[in-house]
Design an enzyme around this catalytic site. Sequence first.
Site: not given
Length: 304
Positions: A120, A135, A194, A236-237, A279
């Site tokens: 993100d 990622h 494209c 994070s898991s 968090l």
Amino acid sequence: MRTRPTLTWTPTGVPAPRTTELDEVVRVLGRRGVVVLSGAGLSTESGIPDYRGTGGTLRQHSPMTYQEFVGSAESRRRYWARGHLGWAVVARARPNAGHRAVAALEAAGYVSGVITQNVDGLHQAAGATAVTELHGSLRRVVCLDCGRMSAREALDRRLRAANPHFHADATRLNPDGDVDLPERMVREFRLVACVACGSEALKPHVVFFGENVPRALVDQCYRMVDEAKAVLVLGSSLAVMSGLRFVRRAATAGKPVLIVNQGETRGDPLARARVDRPLGHALTELVARLGCALPEGVADPAAS
């Protein structure tokens, strides 16, 4: 000149007790040079859901795999129809106090770098600079035929022009940046090509399920862990090897692994400390105890 011995730790294979206290995290971060490994749980307070948390969408939503995406034009049409509407939600998302706290810890020298599994861009929006996107990023698009990279904003403008009457309620976002749509709407959606080669094989520059992280990027993250004094896992898991391997690397080298996450993780047996708290609250307290300050404009969630 006498040098201070490096403190190492050997994991026992038995998870450390879960706690809400940050004392061990404060102590280890005080030595500086800590690498952060962040996951989707850090962005849920910005309105971006995760896959595996308590409200994780894997229970209701099956993400598109890489094999599906490259396998047919119809699969790509389905992804871009849903992703076109989902992008509006992602683009509006703003960093939360957790992202700002990580940026403050980096600026103060406690954090040497960030490895994020998130796509993100909110770490960078919060001011963090040493960010490695494991990622990829939803904010970039790659052509699978010619390799041209472009900005998602540019593609979004072109898709809106090609689909001026394509509208739907996009309030429920999936973690991969798309929304659920009826097939009738998907069939009506027009793809764009494209601008360099004319191919319609455009893909968000992210690692899909079933796709491998580039080896050079994995090696870069290994180097970050090797040069760090400890690893701090945030939200994070560690359910997939993509992130777990870095925790294992640190633990094998005798470096402390600290986990701040709501719920259990696959890395718990390797952790020196496991803090189970939201968090935003936890990281706001952490920066305060280390003498840092959140950037202006970010409210302390503990005060709300």
